[in-house]
Write a protein that holds these residues in place. Structure first.
Motif, PDB file in Angstrom:
ATOM      1  N   LYS A 134       0.840  -1.202   0.000  1.00 40.44           N
ATOM      2  CA  LYS A 134       0.000   0.000   0.000  1.00 40.44           C
ATOM      3  C   LYS A 134       0.875   1.252   0.000  1.00 40.44           C
ATOM      4  CE  LYS A 134      -3.512   0.660   2.628  1.00 40.44           C
ATOM      5  NZ  LYS A 134      -4.344   0.806   3.858  1.00 40.44           N
ATOM      6  N   PRO A 135       0.513   2.262  -0.801  1.00 44.65           N
ATOM      7  CA  PRO A 135       1.244   3.526  -0.703  1.00 44.65           C
ATOM      8  C   PRO A 135       0.940   4.212   0.626  1.00 44.65           C
ATOM      9  CG  PRO A 135      -0.575   3.735  -2.263  1.00 44.65           C
ATOM     10  CD  PRO A 135      -0.532   2.300  -1.828  1.00 44.65           C
ATOM     11  N   HIS A 136       1.955   4.792   1.243  1.00 47.46           N
ATOM     12  CA  HIS A 136       1.802   5.491   2.513  1.00 47.46           C
ATOM     13  C   HIS A 136       2.386   6.892   2.337  1.00 47.46           C
ATOM     14  CE1 HIS A 136       2.861   5.674   7.126  1.00 47.46           C
ATOM     15  NE2 HIS A 136       2.133   6.698   6.730  1.00 47.46           N
ATOM     16  N   ALA A 137       1.539   7.896   2.434  1.00 41.40           N
ATOM     17  CA  ALA A 137       1.970   9.283   2.237  1.00 41.40           C
ATOM     18  C   ALA A 137       1.865  10.065   3.536  1.00 41.40           C
ATOM     19  CB  ALA A 137       1.122   9.958   1.165  1.00 41.40           C
ATOM     20  N   VAL A 138       2.897  10.843   3.834  1.00 45.42           N
ATOM     21  CA  VAL A 138       2.804  11.821   4.904  1.00 45.42           C
ATOM     22  C   VAL A 138       2.426  13.143   4.254  1.00 45.42           C
ATOM     23  CG1 VAL A 138       5.311  12.293   4.845  1.00 45.42           C
ATOM     24  CG2 VAL A 138       3.971  12.900   6.872  1.00 45.42           C
ATOM     25  N   LEU A 139       1.345  13.770   4.740  1.00 42.61           N
ATOM     26  CA  LEU A 139       0.781  14.963   4.104  1.00 42.61           C
ATOM     27  C   LEU A 139       0.919  16.146   5.050  1.00 42.61           C
ATOM     28  CD1 LEU A 139      -2.645  15.067   2.207  1.00 42.61           C
ATOM     29  CD2 LEU A 139      -1.749  17.019   3.471  1.00 42.61           C
ATOM     30  N   PHE A 140       1.661  17.154   4.628  1.00 43.87           N
ATOM     31  CA  PHE A 140       1.881  18.347   5.441  1.00 43.87           C
ATOM     32  C   PHE A 140       0.984  19.477   4.950  1.00 43.87           C
ATOM     33  CE2 PHE A 140       5.683  15.931   6.269  1.00 43.87           C
ATOM     34  CZ  PHE A 140       5.929  16.181   7.622  1.00 43.87           C
ATOM     35  N   CYS A 141       0.154  19.954   5.858  1.00 42.54           N
ATOM     36  CA  CYS A 141      -0.828  20.997   5.548  1.00 42.54           C
ATOM     37  C   CYS A 141      -0.252  22.369   5.881  1.00 42.54           C
ATOM     38  CB  CYS A 141      -2.083  20.723   6.362  1.00 42.54           C
ATOM     39  SG  CYS A 141      -3.353  21.954   6.185  1.00 42.54           S
ATOM     40  N   PHE A 189      -7.247  12.041 -11.750  1.00 40.02           N
ATOM     41  CA  PHE A 189      -6.953  11.458 -10.439  1.00 40.02           C
ATOM     42  C   PHE A 189      -6.519  10.005 -10.585  1.00 40.02           C
ATOM     43  CE2 PHE A 189      -8.362   9.768  -6.195  1.00 40.02           C
ATOM     44  CZ  PHE A 189      -7.407  10.437  -5.460  1.00 40.02           C
ATOM     45  N   SER A 190      -7.214   9.250 -11.428  1.00 39.06           N
ATOM     46  CA  SER A 190      -6.841   7.846 -11.666  1.00 39.06           C
ATOM     47  C   SER A 190      -5.449   7.752 -12.269  1.00 39.06           C
ATOM     48  CB  SER A 190      -7.860   7.178 -12.594  1.00 39.06           C
ATOM     49  OG  SER A 190      -9.130   7.128 -11.991  1.00 39.06           O
ATOM     50  N   ARG A 191      -5.136   8.660 -13.203  1.00 34.61           N
ATOM     51  CA  ARG A 191      -3.812   8.668 -13.828  1.00 34.61           C
ATOM     52  C   ARG A 191      -2.741   9.008 -12.791  1.00 34.61           C
ATOM     53  NH1 ARG A 191      -3.831  12.519 -18.635  1.00 34.61           N
ATOM     54  NH2 ARG A 191      -5.393  11.019 -19.293  1.00 34.61           N
ATOM     55  N   PHE A 192      -3.060   9.960 -11.934  1.00 37.53           N
ATOM     56  CA  PHE A 192      -2.130  10.341 -10.872  1.00 37.53           C
ATOM     57  C   PHE A 192      -1.819   9.152  -9.974  1.00 37.53           C
ATOM     58  CE2 PHE A 192      -2.110  11.732  -6.337  1.00 37.53           C
ATOM     59  CZ  PHE A 192      -0.811  12.231  -6.297  1.00 37.53           C
ATOM     60  N   ASP A 227       0.440   6.743 -11.787  1.00 36.70           N
ATOM     61  CA  ASP A 227       1.798   7.261 -11.964  1.00 36.70           C
ATOM     62  C   ASP A 227       2.572   7.275 -10.646  1.00 36.70           C
ATOM     63  OD1 ASP A 227       1.162   7.583 -14.605  1.00 36.70           O
ATOM     64  OD2 ASP A 227       0.953   9.763 -14.540  1.00 36.70           O
ATOM     65  N   VAL A 228       1.868   7.553  -9.556  1.00 36.00           N
ATOM     66  CA  VAL A 228       2.527   7.523  -8.248  1.00 36.00           C
ATOM     67  C   VAL A 228       2.985   6.106  -7.924  1.00 36.00           C
ATOM     68  CG1 VAL A 228       2.148   7.724  -5.753  1.00 36.00           C
ATOM     69  CG2 VAL A 228       1.418   9.567  -7.269  1.00 36.00           C
ATOM     70  N   ASN A 229       2.132   5.131  -8.166  1.00 35.30           N
ATOM     71  CA  ASN A 229       2.514   3.740  -7.891  1.00 35.30           C
ATOM     72  C   ASN A 229       3.706   3.307  -8.741  1.00 35.30           C
ATOM     73  OD1 ASN A 229       0.765   2.750  -5.808  1.00 35.30           O
ATOM     74  ND2 ASN A 229      -0.947   2.906  -7.245  1.00 35.30           N
ATOM     75  N   THR A 230       3.749   3.757  -9.992  1.00 33.95           N
ATOM     76  CA  THR A 230       4.895   3.452 -10.851  1.00 33.95           C
ATOM     77  C   THR A 230       6.175   4.062 -10.292  1.00 33.95           C
ATOM     78  OG1 THR A 230       3.481   3.339 -12.815  1.00 33.95           O
ATOM     79  CG2 THR A 230       5.844   3.708 -13.183  1.00 33.95           C
ATOM     80  N   GLN A 231       6.053   5.313  -9.807  1.00 36.79           N
ATOM     81  CA  GLN A 231       7.220   5.994  -9.253  1.00 36.79           C
ATOM     82  C   GLN A 231       7.686   5.334  -7.955  1.00 36.79           C
ATOM     83  OE1 GLN A 231       8.875   8.182 -10.810  1.00 36.79           O
ATOM     84  NE2 GLN A 231      10.302   8.961  -9.273  1.00 36.79           N
ATOM     85  N   ILE A 232       6.740   4.865  -7.141  1.00 34.80           N
ATOM     86  CA  ILE A 232       7.099   4.148  -5.905  1.00 34.80           C
ATOM     87  C   ILE A 232       7.917   2.900  -6.253  1.00 34.80           C
ATOM     88  CG2 ILE A 232       6.178   2.781  -3.997  1.00 34.80           C
ATOM     89  CD1 ILE A 232       3.813   4.765  -3.893  1.00 34.80           C
ATOM     90  N   GLU A 233       7.480   2.160  -7.277  1.00 32.23           N
ATOM     91  CA  GLU A 233       8.187   0.944  -7.686  1.00 32.23           C
ATOM     92  C   GLU A 233       9.613   1.273  -8.156  1.00 32.23           C
ATOM     93  OE1 GLU A 233       5.742  -0.963 -10.571  1.00 32.23           O
ATOM     94  OE2 GLU A 233       4.222  -1.574  -9.101  1.00 32.23           O
ATOM     95  N   LYS A 234       9.751   2.411  -8.844  1.00 35.96           N
ATOM     96  CA  LYS A 234      11.093   2.816  -9.290  1.00 35.96           C
ATOM     97  C   LYS A 234      12.001   3.088  -8.099  1.00 35.96           C
ATOM     98  CE  LYS A 234       9.953   4.969 -13.735  1.00 35.96           C
ATOM     99  NZ  LYS A 234       9.873   6.269 -14.462  1.00 35.96           N
ATOM    100  N   LEU A 235      11.475   3.801  -7.103  1.00 34.07           N
ATOM    101  CA  LEU A 235      12.282   4.116  -5.934  1.00 34.07           C
ATOM    102  C   LEU A 235      12.626   2.878  -5.124  1.00 34.07           C
ATOM    103  CD1 LEU A 235      10.655   7.464  -4.654  1.00 34.07           C
ATOM    104  CD2 LEU A 235      12.780   7.168  -5.915  1.00 34.07           C
ATOM    105  N   ARG A 236      11.726   1.907  -5.156  1.00 38.55           N
ATOM    106  CA  ARG A 236      11.981   0.652  -4.430  1.00 38.55           C
ATOM    107  C   ARG A 236      12.905  -0.279  -5.219  1.00 38.55           C
ATOM    108  NH1 ARG A 236       5.813  -0.891  -2.577  1.00 38.55           N
ATOM    109  NH2 ARG A 236       5.802   0.104  -0.542  1.00 38.55           N
TER     110      ARG A 236
END
Length: 493
Positions: free
Chosen positions: A10-17, A476-479, A482-491
């Motif tokens: 699962k993607p886990h994001a820390v969100l700073f407001c 939003f679906s594309r985002f 794309d985020v999941n693809t980028q996570i896989e690259k970093l991993r």
């Protein structure tokens, strides 16, 4: 795949407001939207913002310690097995009792130096404690100056969240062009000619730039933050914007040529109902609905200048007298600090008695609940972006009275581009007779009919964007993909 393995994917994001009311609202809604799509979110507020949100809530009598514990978590009301939203608060460097409004420059000057260290500590702790699922993304308001440094240090996907229109983003993004052409910066010579060289912006008048870009002194604390933030955003992996592709198509397309950019707005609570997650920094009046229910449809003018910007006392007095002259019923949200934190006596003597039965003045209210009421027929607004999006959804014509920062540029979109509102005044000094005339033309004249027709078209555009197969839903679906693809690259997957 066992439960542990599922959790780790699962993607886990820390969100700073960003610690301002207008940024808190869409940030909370983005957190909920992402969590509903399977993200784990760790949402971070400053202790000051958290304190004021909890202070503003009407608190029932608690009967157990668990109830008291819930007061420490603004997401307690929606947390369930399908929404994994965690909550944290961090110090902004100042005591809770410090008046951040009255000491504006001092606060932001200290904030830009102290806050990043607290961010680093919190993110480092999440990573070192091997949270499940592991932290993979950083989502930070675009105005933060440290996002790329933190994302790089902890090997996180860097997502910049922009809470204002794309037009404002692209003007800040191209500060270098404004400086080169002497429309802004150290060599600023107050050029009045049209700006026609910003990618994705056909042209814009200098008077429609954000207030900080109209300033003659670019060396202030806020300018330093702007320069650093908009150099930093160019290092982001993704930019997410709370706007609609069709409303700003040329601007968004130009940004997409620079970086992966996604228009996913407007980010509203489900069903455009009042959010279950508390976001207000002010105690809300609960008498507005009862009062509105006594008024005919489309007969009441709503007046609000937002949560942050200040107006001068003379202007407030002229607006008050203009409302009186118009003879229109109105609800006026008048913050106690609208003029200044230490200026309380701001209305003409005897004013509240003079408007009895026709006008209601409250310090704060649930704006969504008020403007969605059928009695509301117009809105005098400071042109905050949340207010504009909410008004489009509720089909409420606008009278624009911008006060600060992006509000002048937002006014251009409302009045000149989309034609869903008019200027409250066309030139200064502000004049009560002109105000009364404009109010009557919007509330009961042909102008009002024209504005309603245009705002209905804008509402249809927004509704279609949010619907199945619409631009915002598709983006939003594309985002997410794309985020999941980028996570896989970093991993290194």
């Amino acid at each position: 795949m066992n439960e542990m393995e599922k959790s780790n994917t699962k993607p886990h994001a820390v969100l700073f407001c960003y610690p301002l009311q207008g940024h808190v609202i869409p940030s909370v809604h983005l957190a909920v939207k992402l969590a509903s799509k399977g993200f784990t979110i760790t949402f971070v507020n400053t202790k000051y913002i958290h304190h004021h949100i909890n202070k503003s809530k009407s608190k029932p009598n608690h009967t157990s310690k668990d109830d008291d514990d819930d007061e420490d978590d603004i997401f307690a009301g929606i947390r369930n097995s399908t929404l994994d939203i965690r909550y944290a608060t961090i110090d902004d460097g100042y005591p809770l009792g410090f008046d951040r409004s009255l000491n504006h420059d001092q606060f932001w000057d200290g904030f830009k130096y102290v806050f990043p260290a607290h961010v680093d500590e919190l993110v480092g702790n999440i990573v070192r404690k091997h949270s499940q699922p592991p932290l993979t993304c950083l989502i930070a308001d675009t105005f933060f100056t440290w996002s790329s440094m933190i994302a790089s240090k902890y090997n996180l996907v860097n997502i910049s969240f922009w809470t204002e229109p794309a037009l404002v983003l692209t003007l800040y993004y191209h500060l270098d062009l404004l400086i080169q052409n002497r429309h802004f910066g150290a060599s600023h010579d107050n050029r009045k000619d049209t700006i026609d060289y910003i990618p994705g912006v056909p042209e814009i008048d200098p008077k429609d730039l954000m207030s900080y870009l109209q300033a003659t002194d670019p060396r202030t604390t806020v300018h330093k933050i702007i320069f650093r933030a908009f150099a930093d955003v160019k290092k982001a992996d993704f930019i997410v914007i709370n706007t609609v592709q069709e409303l700003e198509s040329m601007t968004i397309s130009a940004l997409q040529q620079k970086q992966p950019t996604y228009a996913i707005g407007p980010i509203f609570p489900s069903g455009f109902a009042k959010s279950i997650v508390p976001t207000s920094l002010w105690s809300e009046s609960h008498c507005t609905h009862e009062w509105l229910s006594t008024k005919p449809h489309n007969s009441v003018l709503y007046v609000s200048f937002g949560s942050y910007a200040h107006a001068c006392k003379k202007d407030i007095e002229e607006i008050a007298e203009g409302l009186l002259l118009s003879k229109v019923s109105f609800i006026w949200v008048l913050r106690p600090d609208i003029v200044s934190s230490d200026e309380n006596d701001i209305l003409p003597v005897g004013y509240e008695e003079a408007i009895k039965g026709r006008g209601l003045i409250v310090p704060w209210c649930s704006q969504i609940e008020v403007i969605s009421h059928p009695a509301i027929g117009g809105f005098i607004t400071h042109c905050g972006w949340n207010s504009i999006l909410e008004s489009i959804w509720c089909k409420i014509p606008l009278l624009a009275y911008p006060l600060l920062t992006d509000q002048f540029t937002n006014r251009k979109l409302v009045v000149d581009d989309w034609k869903i509102g008019v200027n409250l005044i066309d030139s200064k000094p502000i004049n009560r007779k002109e105000i009364a005339e404009k109010i009557n033309r919007v509330m009961s004249g042909k102008l009002g009919d024209e504005l309603k027709k245009n705002i209905m078209e804008a509402r249809n555009c927004v509704e279609n964007a949010l619907g199945h197969g619409g631009s915002s839903e598709t983006m939003f679906s594309r985002f997410l993909s794309d985020v999941n693809t980028q996570i896989e690259k970093l991993r290194g997957v």
